[in-house]
Design an enzyme around this catalytic site. Sequence first.
Site, PDB file in Angstrom:
ATOM      1  N   TRP A 325     -50.848  18.135 -22.889  1.00  0.00           N
ATOM      2  CA  TRP A 325     -49.763  17.321 -23.463  1.00  0.00           C
ATOM      3  C   TRP A 325     -50.140  16.832 -24.853  1.00  0.00           C
ATOM      4  O   TRP A 325     -49.281  16.704 -25.733  1.00  0.00           O
ATOM      5  CB  TRP A 325     -49.481  16.129 -22.542  1.00  0.00           C
ATOM      6  CG  TRP A 325     -48.458  15.169 -23.071  1.00  0.00           C
ATOM      7  CD1 TRP A 325     -47.106  15.202 -22.866  1.00  0.00           C
ATOM      8  CD2 TRP A 325     -48.680  14.007 -23.882  1.00  0.00           C
ATOM      9  NE1 TRP A 325     -46.486  14.150 -23.500  1.00  0.00           N
ATOM     10  CE2 TRP A 325     -47.440  13.398 -24.136  1.00  0.00           C
ATOM     11  CE3 TRP A 325     -49.830  13.429 -24.430  1.00  0.00           C
ATOM     12  CZ2 TRP A 325     -47.303  12.252 -24.904  1.00  0.00           C
ATOM     13  CZ3 TRP A 325     -49.706  12.280 -25.197  1.00  0.00           C
ATOM     14  CH2 TRP A 325     -48.449  11.708 -25.432  1.00  0.00           C
ATOM     15  N   HIS A 326     -51.434  16.584 -25.067  1.00  0.00           N
ATOM     16  CA  HIS A 326     -51.870  16.024 -26.345  1.00  0.00           C
ATOM     17  C   HIS A 326     -51.808  17.032 -27.487  1.00  0.00           C
ATOM     18  O   HIS A 326     -51.732  16.622 -28.652  1.00  0.00           O
ATOM     19  CB  HIS A 326     -53.294  15.485 -26.227  1.00  0.00           C
ATOM     20  CG  HIS A 326     -53.376  14.172 -25.508  1.00  0.00           C
ATOM     21  ND1 HIS A 326     -53.399  14.067 -24.126  1.00  0.00           N
ATOM     22  CD2 HIS A 326     -53.411  12.901 -25.974  1.00  0.00           C
ATOM     23  CE1 HIS A 326     -53.464  12.797 -23.784  1.00  0.00           C
ATOM     24  NE2 HIS A 326     -53.468  12.070 -24.878  1.00  0.00           N
ATOM     25  N   GLY A 327     -51.857  18.304 -27.196  1.00  0.00           N
ATOM     26  CA  GLY A 327     -51.777  19.249 -28.295  1.00  0.00           C
ATOM     27  C   GLY A 327     -52.089  20.667 -27.881  1.00  0.00           C
ATOM     28  O   GLY A 327     -52.657  20.923 -26.819  1.00  0.00           O
ATOM     29  N   PHE A 488     -49.119  14.202 -31.682  1.00  0.00           N
ATOM     30  CA  PHE A 488     -48.986  14.655 -30.304  1.00  0.00           C
ATOM     31  C   PHE A 488     -47.578  14.498 -29.778  1.00  0.00           C
ATOM     32  O   PHE A 488     -47.225  14.985 -28.754  1.00  0.00           O
ATOM     33  CB  PHE A 488     -49.958  13.902 -29.394  1.00  0.00           C
ATOM     34  CG  PHE A 488     -51.381  13.914 -29.912  1.00  0.00           C
ATOM     35  CD1 PHE A 488     -51.932  15.068 -30.449  1.00  0.00           C
ATOM     36  CD2 PHE A 488     -52.159  12.766 -29.881  1.00  0.00           C
ATOM     37  CE1 PHE A 488     -53.230  15.078 -30.923  1.00  0.00           C
ATOM     38  CE2 PHE A 488     -53.471  12.771 -30.347  1.00  0.00           C
ATOM     39  CZ  PHE A 488     -53.996  13.929 -30.868  1.00  0.00           C
TER      40      PHE A 488
END
Length: 488
Positions: A325-327, A488
């Site tokens: 999800w962060h990248g 993000f």
Amino acid sequence: MLFNSIDFAIFLPVVFILYWFVTNKNLKLQNFLIVGASYLFYGWWDWRFLSLIFFSTVVDYTIGRKLKNEQNQTKRKVLLWTSILINLGFLGFFKYYNFFLDNFVTAFSFFGTEIKANSLNIILPVGISFYTFQTLSYTIDIYKRKLEPTKDFIAFTTFVSFFPQLVAGPIERAKNLLPQFYSKRIFDYSKAVDGMRQILWGLSKKILIADNCAEYANIIFNNSNEYSGITLVLGAIFFTLQIYGDFSGYSDIAIGTSRLFGFKLMQNFAFPYFSRDIAEFWRRWHISLSTWFRDYLYIPLGGSRGGTWMKVRNTFIIFIVSGFWHGANWTFIVWGALNAIYFLPLLLTNNNRNNLETLAKGKFFPSIKEFLFMLLTFGLTVFAWIFFRAENIKHALKYIYDMFYGLIHKAGYVQTINIFYWEIGYLFPIVLMMFVIIEWFGRENQFAIEKIGVKWPAIKRKLFYCSIVILLVLLGNDNNEKFIYFNF
């Protein structure tokens, strides 16, 4: 528009005055003002993405209304999956298209087949990961009949685009935030003052701590081959403090700003670096995201109710998805997997809920045992953040190798002392130490300075706040650094 910019310093009081002194007698007009202000706030980065957030708003509002009236379970599932696929489709295209394309090409190259594919120059819409999850929770809760869909399109639009938390959270649930747009807001001076206090502390975290730590962390990470082991440890610690100050600082500003307008957002950080184990850390770090994954992914997968295999599987899924999800980078996936490895022993031994209370609650200091566990947890967290900060897996592994090799063969204490003396100076370490002390003594509150100075004489209280403002001027820079989680 950045919270730490002149633009926002002008924007906020203008909206505040219009909200409380011009539109205060008409609820719908107040909500409409927030929508307009939120779209202006969001469009300040790139007006083209306003159509994207508006389209998501229309889709989920419409599907929510249809779910209310649809009784056929098959059709209800079709509506739900329409919402999920549209929202995650946008997120996947803008955030992960090039990642999957590059790895697809690499995979075929590994087996000797060359594929030509052109990546796209895609601009990631700011906040898309946050408002996508916020609208998804609305649709899913309606599908599960845990929430009644709203008939008020303006209220729903305000919920989706509410500017304080639009681009970096907290990721609010509709059952908490949406009803607040239905009822009349009455100005509360004490809540407004409390909001200003939280905004001030959020700005302090961002400008005093995060931005200054970022400067030194960037130097060390970007030139890691040149530094000794202890200096590399220092660089990892600087980034650890940077990401906390940056992200929790944003959340503090968002929550404080919301209080100015009569809204209450959920706490997103609860002093996570004062945790005694990784399970406690994840109950205190980015709470709105971790609880989102718990409720909408972990529990539907079976949670920890099944056998050992299911517990292991679900733990890795939740942490790897959280990392992804962060990248779109393997470093985030490894970071997530590493946290899963940290977490599993606690889960499998049923020790993951041992530390539910605040560390040393009601006491000045923790016990030696608690302190050692806190240091161990902090050390594991610092190590994991190396993957999060590194440019790629190779960089992360080289950084870790150089760090441990350097600690054994060339610790480099003199080099580190010189960095403090020549690069950092004496003021910032003092400020950093004071920051940790204030955070420690405020750890039982919603934010560190919530209770500090409340009962002090007025002159002493004003001097305390003025000293923070002076430090913001002395240690701040003119770059208006954007917040990490905008990426993000």
